[in-house]
Write a protein that holds these residues in place. Structure first.
Motif, PDB file in Angstrom:
ATOM      1  N   GLY A 163       0.798  -1.235   0.000  1.00  0.00           N
ATOM      2  CA  GLY A 163       0.000   0.000   0.000  1.00  0.00           C
ATOM      3  C   GLY A 163       0.823   1.272   0.000  1.00  0.00           C
ATOM      4  N   GLY A 164       1.977   1.263  -0.664  1.00  0.00           N
ATOM      5  CA  GLY A 164       2.759   2.498  -0.845  1.00  0.00           C
ATOM      6  C   GLY A 164       2.291   3.216  -2.105  1.00  0.00           C
ATOM      7  N   ALA A 165       3.141   4.088  -2.618  1.00  0.00           N
ATOM      8  CA  ALA A 165       2.765   4.905  -3.776  1.00  0.00           C
ATOM      9  C   ALA A 165       2.401   4.041  -4.992  1.00  0.00           C
ATOM     10  N   ALA A 166       3.171   2.978  -5.240  1.00  0.00           N
ATOM     11  CA  ALA A 166       2.912   2.129  -6.412  1.00  0.00           C
ATOM     12  C   ALA A 166       1.600   1.365  -6.249  1.00  0.00           C
ATOM     13  N   GLY A 167       1.403   0.736  -5.105  1.00  0.00           N
ATOM     14  CA  GLY A 167       0.201  -0.060  -4.877  1.00  0.00           C
ATOM     15  C   GLY A 167      -1.057   0.791  -4.918  1.00  0.00           C
ATOM     16  N   LEU A 168      -1.002   1.969  -4.305  1.00  0.00           N
ATOM     17  CA  LEU A 168      -2.185   2.831  -4.277  1.00  0.00           C
ATOM     18  C   LEU A 168      -2.510   3.379  -5.667  1.00  0.00           C
ATOM     19  N   THR A 169      -1.473   3.661  -6.456  1.00  0.00           N
ATOM     20  CA  THR A 169      -1.733   4.136  -7.821  1.00  0.00           C
ATOM     21  C   THR A 169      -2.329   3.002  -8.663  1.00  0.00           C
ATOM     22  N   ALA A 170      -1.789   1.807  -8.507  1.00  0.00           N
ATOM     23  CA  ALA A 170      -2.365   0.651  -9.218  1.00  0.00           C
ATOM     24  C   ALA A 170      -3.824   0.480  -8.781  1.00  0.00           C
ATOM     25  N   GLY A 171      -4.093   0.677  -7.509  1.00  0.00           N
ATOM     26  CA  GLY A 171      -5.458   0.554  -6.985  1.00  0.00           C
ATOM     27  C   GLY A 171      -6.382   1.604  -7.564  1.00  0.00           C
ATOM     28  N   LEU A 172      -5.873   2.818  -7.687  1.00  0.00           N
ATOM     29  CA  LEU A 172      -6.674   3.902  -8.286  1.00  0.00           C
ATOM     30  C   LEU A 172      -7.037   3.557  -9.731  1.00  0.00           C
ATOM     31  N   TYR A 173      -6.032   3.155 -10.516  1.00  0.00           N
ATOM     32  CA  TYR A 173      -6.266   2.872 -11.935  1.00  0.00           C
ATOM     33  C   TYR A 173      -7.188   1.657 -12.117  1.00  0.00           C
ATOM     34  N   ALA A 174      -6.944   0.612 -11.352  1.00  0.00           N
ATOM     35  CA  ALA A 174      -7.746  -0.610 -11.523  1.00  0.00           C
ATOM     36  C   ALA A 174      -9.202  -0.353 -11.099  1.00  0.00           C
TER      37      ALA A 174
END
Ligand code: NAP
Length: 307
Positions: free
Chosen positions: A11-22
């Motif tokens: 749940g860092g910057a990469a995970g949260l951005t992937a979560g936003l896009y998905a």
């Protein structure tokens, strides 16, 4: 077992951005994390190189904003002590976390990296008793005292500059005479009168009584040893990828970073990697965010083709 289109681990910057896009692409998405919010950006006092914030932004605030934005589009977040195991062989990827199991068509690994240890006597014994890996978390304990920072990279110099605002004296101990950090940080650190550089120098041992009292230093040029009196030392000697979970499942490089293609696809179809955990040239929030978007878009394409 709960079934999703996409599972994101981290749940860092990469995970949260992937979560936003998905989530925004209408994929049923869950993010699994041990600490929320999390990631190294969250621990960073001030971020000056993330575009859109000309005066900089606190890492904590940036990651909280990422979280709000992703959850607004329906990202589900669940907190676990740890994700235990990933089953990658089947059509559906299965993630085991404690008693729970989750399945998904695509999996995004965004577990980041953690601080490297020096592996010297006293390091473990005095961790939390003067030895720290996070200046912004623990720096305030050392107000008006003498502290050391070990390392010559961006983290070490950012830590030293941060500590220079609190501590009486900051020694930067680096094993070479060339610093690895960006020139702008080098210039700032050299201009800060409280910071003193001890170059060609390594820490051999951390000594104290209950708390840190001294560091045993060795000069690598003449092998001379001396004790340096400090109340604390911040270790900033790089990172180690958090890839134990996927060792033997995905192709890793010699250090343990996940090998991906340009779209963040790993060696296993349907599994993607984003952020600091992946082998790449620049590990920053800007690149983590880019990876998160790429990985989610690639996961979406993968799911479309499969269904
Ligand atoms: P890093 O760039 O890998 O630097 C680690 C430093 O520790 C190096 O100076 C290295 O020495 C030293 N070191 C490594 N092992 C050691 C050991 N066993 N004993 C003594 N010294 C040792 O790590 P980092 O500074 O944590 O940065 C990691 C990544 O995050 C980098 O890509 C960095 O650019 C990025 N980052 C960016 C920012 C920013 O842009 N504001 C802030 C923080 C981090 P040598 O130089 O001799 O190898």
């Amino acid at each position: 077992m709960d079934d999703y289109h996409v599972i994101i681990i981290g749940g860092g910057a990469a995970g949260l951005t992937a979560g936003l896009y998905a989530s925004r692409a209408q994929l049923k998405t869950i993010l699994l994390e041990s600490m929320i919010p999390s990631g190294q950006a969250y621990m960073t006092e001030r971020i000056e190189n993330y575009p859109g914030f000309p005066d900089g932004i606190a890492g904590r605030e940036l990651i909280e904003r990422f979280t709000q934005q992703a959850t607004r589009f329906g990202l589900e977040i669940q907190q676990f002590t740890a994700v235990d195991r990933v089953e990658a062989a089947g059509e559906k990827k299965v993630v085991h976390a404690g008693e729970k199991r989750f399945s998904a068509s695509a999996l995004i690994i965004a577990t980041g990296a953690q601080w490297q240890k020096l592996g010297i006597p006293g390091e473990e014994e005095f961790t939390g008793k003067g030895i720290s890996y996070c200046a912004t978390c623990d720096g305030a304990f050392f107000k008006d005292q003498a502290v050391a920072v070990v390392g010559g990279g961006d983290t070490a110099l950012e830590d030293a500059l941060y500590l220079g605002r609190l501590a009486r004296k900051v020694y930067v101990i680096h094993r070479r005479d060339q610093l690895r950090a960006q020139k702008i940080l080098q210039r700032k650190a050299l201009e800060e009168p409280k910071i003193e550089f001890l170059l060609h120098t390594v820490v051999k041992e951390i000594r104290g009584e209950g708390v840190v009292k001294t560091l045993l230093l060795e000069n690598l040029k003449d092998a001379e040893q001396k004790e340096l009196a400090v109340s604390g030392a911040f270790i900033a000697v790089g990172q180690r990828p958090n890839t134990d979970l996927v060792r033997g499942v995905l192709a890793l490089d010699d250090i343990g970073y996940i090998i991906t293609d340009q779209d963040c696809a790993t060696s296993v179809a349907g599994i993607f990697a984003a952020g600091d955990v992946r082998k790449k040239g620049l590990r920053q929030i800007t690149t983590a965010v880019g990876d998160g978007a790429l990985a989610a878009a690639a996961a979406e394409r993968y799911i479309e083709v499969k269904t």
